[in-house]
Design an enzyme around this catalytic site. Structure first.
Site, mmCIF file in Angstrom:
data_model
loop_
_atom_site.group_PDB
_atom_site.id
_atom_site.type_symbol
_atom_site.label_atom_id
_atom_site.label_comp_id
_atom_site.label_asym_id
_atom_site.label_seq_id
_atom_site.Cartn_x
_atom_site.Cartn_y
_atom_site.Cartn_z
ATOM 1 N N ASP A 82 0.791 -1.038 0.093
ATOM 2 C CA ASP A 82 -0.100 0.175 0.387
ATOM 3 C C ASP A 82 0.644 1.323 -0.009
ATOM 4 O O ASP A 82 1.433 2.258 1.243
ATOM 5 C CB ASP A 82 -0.681 0.116 1.224
ATOM 6 C CG ASP A 82 -2.084 1.213 1.121
ATOM 7 O OD1 ASP A 82 -2.434 1.740 0.344
ATOM 8 O OD2 ASP A 82 -1.841 1.703 2.451
ATOM 9 N N GLY A 179 -6.924 8.895 6.943
ATOM 10 C CA GLY A 179 -6.413 9.283 8.436
ATOM 11 C C GLY A 179 -8.130 9.160 8.509
ATOM 12 O O GLY A 179 -8.950 8.449 8.380
ATOM 13 N N HIS A 209 -8.749 4.965 -1.950
ATOM 14 C CA HIS A 209 -8.191 5.286 -1.053
ATOM 15 C C HIS A 209 -9.069 6.152 0.171
ATOM 16 O O HIS A 209 -9.947 6.959 -0.372
ATOM 17 C CB HIS A 209 -6.586 5.945 -1.471
ATOM 18 C CG HIS A 209 -6.038 4.295 -1.726
ATOM 19 N ND1 HIS A 209 -5.005 3.492 -1.153
ATOM 20 C CD2 HIS A 209 -5.581 3.945 -3.344
ATOM 21 C CE1 HIS A 209 -4.216 2.679 -1.662
ATOM 22 N NE2 HIS A 209 -4.894 3.777 -2.840
ATOM 23 N N ALA A 211 -10.581 5.488 2.379
ATOM 24 C CA ALA A 211 -12.772 5.219 2.500
ATOM 25 C C ALA A 211 -13.360 4.793 3.509
ATOM 26 O O ALA A 211 -14.027 4.106 3.149
ATOM 27 C CB ALA A 211 -13.056 3.894 1.030
#
Length: 307
Positions: A82, A179, A209, A211
């Site tokens: 990632d 975050g 992302h 999410a």
């Protein structure tokens, strides 16, 4: 069952209108909880390792933990890097047994992002490894990824980027955020933008992302038992489910798992101050991870029974 790549997994997700969950892992209990949920829901899984998790736990430890978990299941599982920050880290993960890597050049100018992505694609494809890239920028903070404002993905640039780099999937910016402290106001996703990118790249798997829906019950639980987590808001789950029914084939989930695990551990220490055995508090924390992941698989991703 051995690790697999995302190709067939994403092809089916695109065709049938669901997304596969990409769950960040950092230790044994998180891996176990995710795998237990996947087995319960009979769902495909992506276990993803950030640069920070790799530094914390060690690449070999994480790979071996996942290999051990695979000995007890027949689920299709992808091991994914990632937000790989550079070629060297992507190369190390490819050489170390990962079946998918992400090169994140979203902070770079367009041409530099293409150059960095193409370098990883060339190396990975020679070894049969999937490459995810990112175009556009998400607001928020997650490890080395930080931005004050979002820069939404331009559909025309997305087409050019995919064609010139040969990347296998593309993370796009349509309103999600990295975050725990994602939004001060109402979260919105730019579905017309998503639809246009999907139309211009037919059959091509897109990724979201940032999410995680920050579950309020775990925010409240953490605060009740001594935490100081205020103002945490995530992406509403109904919006994510809608995206999963479009061209989005992969949705990353990290913050929600951390919230559930931390809240559970805080509760245990308050209610059982005499405990000092890590097994006493990590066992219910692992169960909290399992329940959170099972919920995401069933109600957000829509991939129950798709293994």
């Amino acid at each position: 069952m051995p690790l697999t790549g995302p190709k067939e997994m994403f092809a089916r997700a695109y065709k049938e209108g669901y997304a596969v969950g990409a769950f960040n892992v950092n230790n044994m209990e998180i891996i176990q909880g995710i795998m237990m949920a996947g087995a319960e829901e009979k769902a495909p899984l992506i276990l993803q390792v950030s640069a920070g998790a790799r530094k914390y736990a060690g690449q070999n430890y994480i790979v071996k933990l996942i290999e051990a978990a695979l000995m007890e299941t027949d689920l299709p599982v992808v091991l994914h890097l990632d937000h790989g920050p550079d070629f060297d880290l992507c190369k190390a993960c490819i050489d170390g047994g990962f079946t998918s890597v992400m090169i994140d050049g979203s902070h770079l100018p367009f041409e530099e992002n293409i150059k960095a992505t193409k370098q990883v694609v060339d190396y990975a494809h020679d070894r049969g490894i999937w490459v995810e890239a990112e175009l556009g920028r998400l607001a928020g903070v997650e490890e080395h990824v930080s931005a004050e404002k979002s820069i939404y993905t331009d559909p025309d640039q997305a087409v050019e980027f995919v064609q010139r780099t040969g990347c296998d999937s593309l993370a796009i910016a349509i309103g999600t955020s990295h975050g725990a402290y994602k939004f001060t106001g109402e979260a919105k996703l730019d579905f017309p933008r998503l639809e246009k990118i999907g139309q211009m790249l037919p059959g091509y798997p897109l990724v979201l992302h940032g999410a995680s829906s920050v579950p309020q019950e775990f925010v409240d639980m953490a605060n009740k038992y001594g935490g100081k987590i205020g103002g945490a808001k995530g992406v509403p789950e109904d919006l994510l489910r809608k995206a999963a029914g479009m061209a989005v084939c992969k949705i990353t989930i990290d913050t929600a798992i951390r919230r559930a695990m931390t809240a559970c551990i805080r509760q245990h220490f308050v209610e059982h101050p005499e405990d000092f055995d890590p097994r006493a508090y990590l066992k219910p924390a692992r169960e909290a991870v399992k329940k959170m992941v099972a919920h995401k698989i069933k109600n957000v991703l829509g991939c129950s029974g798709k293994a």
